[in-house]
Design an enzyme around this catalytic site. Structure first.
Site, mmCIF file in Angstrom:
data_model
loop_
_atom_site.group_PDB
_atom_site.id
_atom_site.type_symbol
_atom_site.label_atom_id
_atom_site.label_comp_id
_atom_site.label_asym_id
_atom_site.label_seq_id
_atom_site.Cartn_x
_atom_site.Cartn_y
_atom_site.Cartn_z
ATOM 1 N N ARG A 259 -16.616 8.879 10.013
ATOM 2 C CA ARG A 259 -15.518 9.183 10.950
ATOM 3 C C ARG A 259 -14.456 10.063 10.308
ATOM 4 O O ARG A 259 -13.886 9.710 9.269
ATOM 5 C CB ARG A 259 -14.880 7.897 11.469
ATOM 6 C CG ARG A 259 -13.770 8.193 12.493
ATOM 7 C CD ARG A 259 -13.265 6.950 13.211
ATOM 8 N NE ARG A 259 -14.359 6.208 13.785
ATOM 9 C CZ ARG A 259 -14.633 4.937 13.500
ATOM 10 N NH1 ARG A 259 -13.875 4.268 12.681
ATOM 11 N NH2 ARG A 259 -15.668 4.349 14.047
ATOM 12 N N CYS B 76 0.854 -1.200 0.000
ATOM 13 C CA CYS B 76 0.000 0.000 0.000
ATOM 14 C C CYS B 76 0.893 1.256 0.000
ATOM 15 O O CYS B 76 1.683 1.452 0.938
ATOM 16 C CB CYS B 76 -0.916 -0.008 1.220
ATOM 17 S SG CYS B 76 -1.772 -1.577 1.424
ATOM 18 N N CYS C 45 -17.024 -1.626 8.969
ATOM 19 C CA CYS C 45 -16.464 -0.278 9.010
ATOM 20 C C CYS C 45 -15.594 -0.176 7.767
ATOM 21 O O CYS C 45 -14.608 -0.910 7.653
ATOM 22 C CB CYS C 45 -15.643 -0.118 10.288
ATOM 23 S SG CYS C 45 -14.598 1.345 10.311
ATOM 24 N N CYS D 221 -10.453 -0.082 18.796
ATOM 25 C CA CYS D 221 -10.117 -0.637 17.485
ATOM 26 C C CYS D 221 -8.669 -1.122 17.485
ATOM 27 O O CYS D 221 -7.750 -0.342 17.762
ATOM 28 C CB CYS D 221 -10.329 0.442 16.428
ATOM 29 S SG CYS D 221 -9.973 -0.148 14.764
ATOM 30 N N CYS E 202 -13.517 -3.447 17.777
ATOM 31 C CA CYS E 202 -13.298 -3.348 16.336
ATOM 32 C C CYS E 202 -11.907 -3.894 16.058
ATOM 33 O O CYS E 202 -10.992 -3.678 16.853
ATOM 34 C CB CYS E 202 -13.396 -1.878 15.907
ATOM 35 S SG CYS E 202 -12.993 -1.625 14.156
HETATM 36 C C1 DTB Z 1 -8.909 3.909 9.413
HETATM 37 O O1 DTB Z 1 -9.629 4.121 8.421
HETATM 38 N N1 DTB Z 1 -8.002 4.754 9.883
HETATM 39 C C2 DTB Z 1 -7.279 4.182 10.992
HETATM 40 C C3 DTB Z 1 -8.072 2.867 11.249
HETATM 41 N N2 DTB Z 1 -8.955 2.807 10.143
HETATM 42 C C4 DTB Z 1 -7.366 1.613 11.495
HETATM 43 C C5 DTB Z 1 -5.844 4.027 10.744
HETATM 44 C C6 DTB Z 1 -5.176 5.332 10.373
HETATM 45 C C7 DTB Z 1 -3.718 5.059 10.217
HETATM 46 C C8 DTB Z 1 -2.946 6.320 9.986
HETATM 47 C C9 DTB Z 1 -1.522 6.062 9.786
HETATM 48 C C10 DTB Z 1 -0.803 5.441 10.930
HETATM 49 O O2 DTB Z 1 -0.997 5.823 12.106
HETATM 50 O O3 DTB Z 1 0.043 4.557 10.676
HETATM 51 FE FE1 SF4 Z 2 -1.439 -2.104 3.610
HETATM 52 FE FE2 SF4 Z 2 -2.554 -2.522 6.044
HETATM 53 FE FE3 SF4 Z 2 -0.193 -3.620 5.419
HETATM 54 FE FE4 SF4 Z 2 -0.333 -0.987 5.741
HETATM 55 S S1 SF4 Z 2 -0.696 -2.508 7.296
HETATM 56 S S2 SF4 Z 2 0.756 -2.085 4.116
HETATM 57 S S3 SF4 Z 2 -2.403 -0.582 4.955
HETATM 58 S S4 SF4 Z 2 -2.153 -4.038 4.452
#
Ligand code: DTB
Ligand code: SF4
Ligand code: SAM
Length: 375
Positions: free
Chosen positions: A286, A83, A214, A123, A154
């Site tokens: 959110r 990602c 979610c 979460c 969550c």
């Molecule tokens: C979502 O949509 N945002 C949160 C939660 N779901 C798990 C995570 C945000 C991560 C931001 C980057 C970080 O802190 O690594």
């Molecule tokens: Fe992708 Fe989730 Fe892995 Fe980050 S933690 S690289 S968003 S799969």
């Protein structure tokens, strides 16, 4: 004042339409939005868009109550996925070191602190493509332990198979976060190790197991406005609207492919929130990652546009979040209050179309909260 126009007239042609009655919004959950309709909603004059979104918001939610979730990274870094935005991908040189899955007791201790600080949902996120079978006992123990504190649970663990969704449901998991991140068209520019269809498949498994979904995405991945809107249309046209729709502003992480991507105008971010509110009237929207980089005014506009949930606390998964003191000051300035857990149960119940005034699920949700409060 006359309240006559149906929502769709108001949402897409607001400069000429009369305001709609809140009562006419009660059963307007649709799953057949067209891209053209949603684009028209997103691009209408800003005042009209905010007005329409705010009316929808007031018809379904207490306008000044915000639900607070807390996040904990239970397994950080070293993720096999690529990602393009993520600090935790092993494909990028973000400098983050990987750690093992946390011990159950430590997770429960952190959740206890979060509850004391006012969170109603906890979460837990893991940097995985998908959980391994050997991890599931530890994961389900975390769910059961956090739920026993009276918090909604969550998890976000990556892709799930048919067995894993059943295990999580049996452990008492309330929500599963799995974002589609962006539009189908833009997805391959951001992530190559799994497909948009893979994400939708996991969402279907989660929904069919009876776990609340979610799902949302990120603004600022180099996408067009059309991509942003198409992402929301995909979410709104799922068989059920996600109970929560997190809208993240990209936190640009040094060492990731998106570290220098152009910043999004905050007005376009607010448009995305407002469009999400109109397309998914009964979902919690959110205001998620990226609040540290937002002014109070931008956040205030997001709340007016229909955002009614945030992540509270000093950290998200690996990045900073405003923290309790800053949020308390913002809430005081705006006259916002933290939604109580039982209100949250009631509103989740009301989200279901045509739900009777009281049903078994709502009673048991209230009992969970009451049991935990007296524990
Ligand atoms: C979502 O949509 N945002 C949160 C939660 N779901 C798990 C995570 C945000 C991560 C931001 C980057 C970080 O802190 O690594
Ligand atoms: Fe992708 Fe989730 Fe892995 Fe980050 S933690 S690289 S968003 S799969
Ligand atoms: N590995 C799991 C997954 O990808 O589903 C769970 C954790 S992942 C970090 C959860 C979500 O956080 C991602 O889907 C993405 O939407 C969001 N996210 C991750 N990094 C982000 C960043 N730098 N800025 C904004 N949102 C981010």
């Amino acid at each position: 004042m006359t309240f006559a126009a149906p929502l769709q007239t108001l949402a897409s042609a607001p400069t000429t339409a009369a305001p709609a009655s809140p009562a006419s919004f009660q059963h307007d959950v649709r799953h057949d939005w067209t891209s053209a309709e949603a684009q028209a909603i997103y691009h209408q004059p800003f005042n009209d868009l905010l007005f329409a979104a705010h009316l929808v918001h007031r018809a379904h939610f207490k306008p000044n109550a915000i639900q607070k979730s807390r996040l904990l990274s239970i397994k950080t870094g070293g993720c096999a996925e690529d990602c393009g935005y993520c600090s935790q991908s092993a494909h990028h040189a973000s400098g983050l070191s990987a750690s093992k899955l946390m011990e159950v007791e430590r997770v429960i201790e952190e959740a206890r602190k979060a509850k004391a600080a006012g969170a109603t949902r906890y979460c837990m996120g893991a940097a995985w493509r998908s959980p391994k079978a050997r991890d599931m006992a530890q994961i389900t123990a975390m769910v059961a332990g956090v739920k026993a504190l009276g918090l909604e649970t969550c998890m976000t663990l990556g892709m799930l198979d048919d067995t894993q969704v059943v295990e999580l449901k049996s452990a008492g998991l309330d929500y599963y976060n799995h974002n589609i991140d962006t539009s189908k068209a833009h997805y391959g520019n951001v992530i190559t190790t799994r497909t948009f269809a893979d994400r939708l498949e996991t969402l279907a498994r989660v929904r069919e197991a009876g776990i609340n979904v979610c799902s949302g995405g990120i603004v600022g991945l180099g996408e067009t406005a059309a991509d942003r809107v198409d992402m929301l249309v995909t979410l709104a046209n799922l068989p059920e609207h996600p109970g929560s729709v997190p809208i993240n502003m990209l936190i640009a992480i040094p060492g990731t492919p998106l570290e220098n991507v152009a910043k999004v105008d905050p007005i376009d971010f607010v448009r995305t929130i407002a469009t999400a509110r109109i397309l998914m009237p009964k979902s919690y929207v959110r205001l998620s990652a990226g609040r540290t980089g937002m002014s109070d005014e931008t956040q205030a506009l997001c709340f007016f546009a229909g955002a009614n949930s945030i992540f509270a606390g000093d950290t998200l998964l690996t990045t900073d979040n405003p923290g309790e003191d800053a949020d308390s000051a913002l809430f005081a300035k705006l006259g916002l209050e933290t939604m109580r857990a039982e209100e949250h149960c009631d509103q989740a119940h009301l989200r279901r179309s045509n739900a009777p005034a009281e049903d078994e699920n709502m009673s048991s949700c209230r009992e969970d909260v009451a049991d935990a409060a007296t524990a």
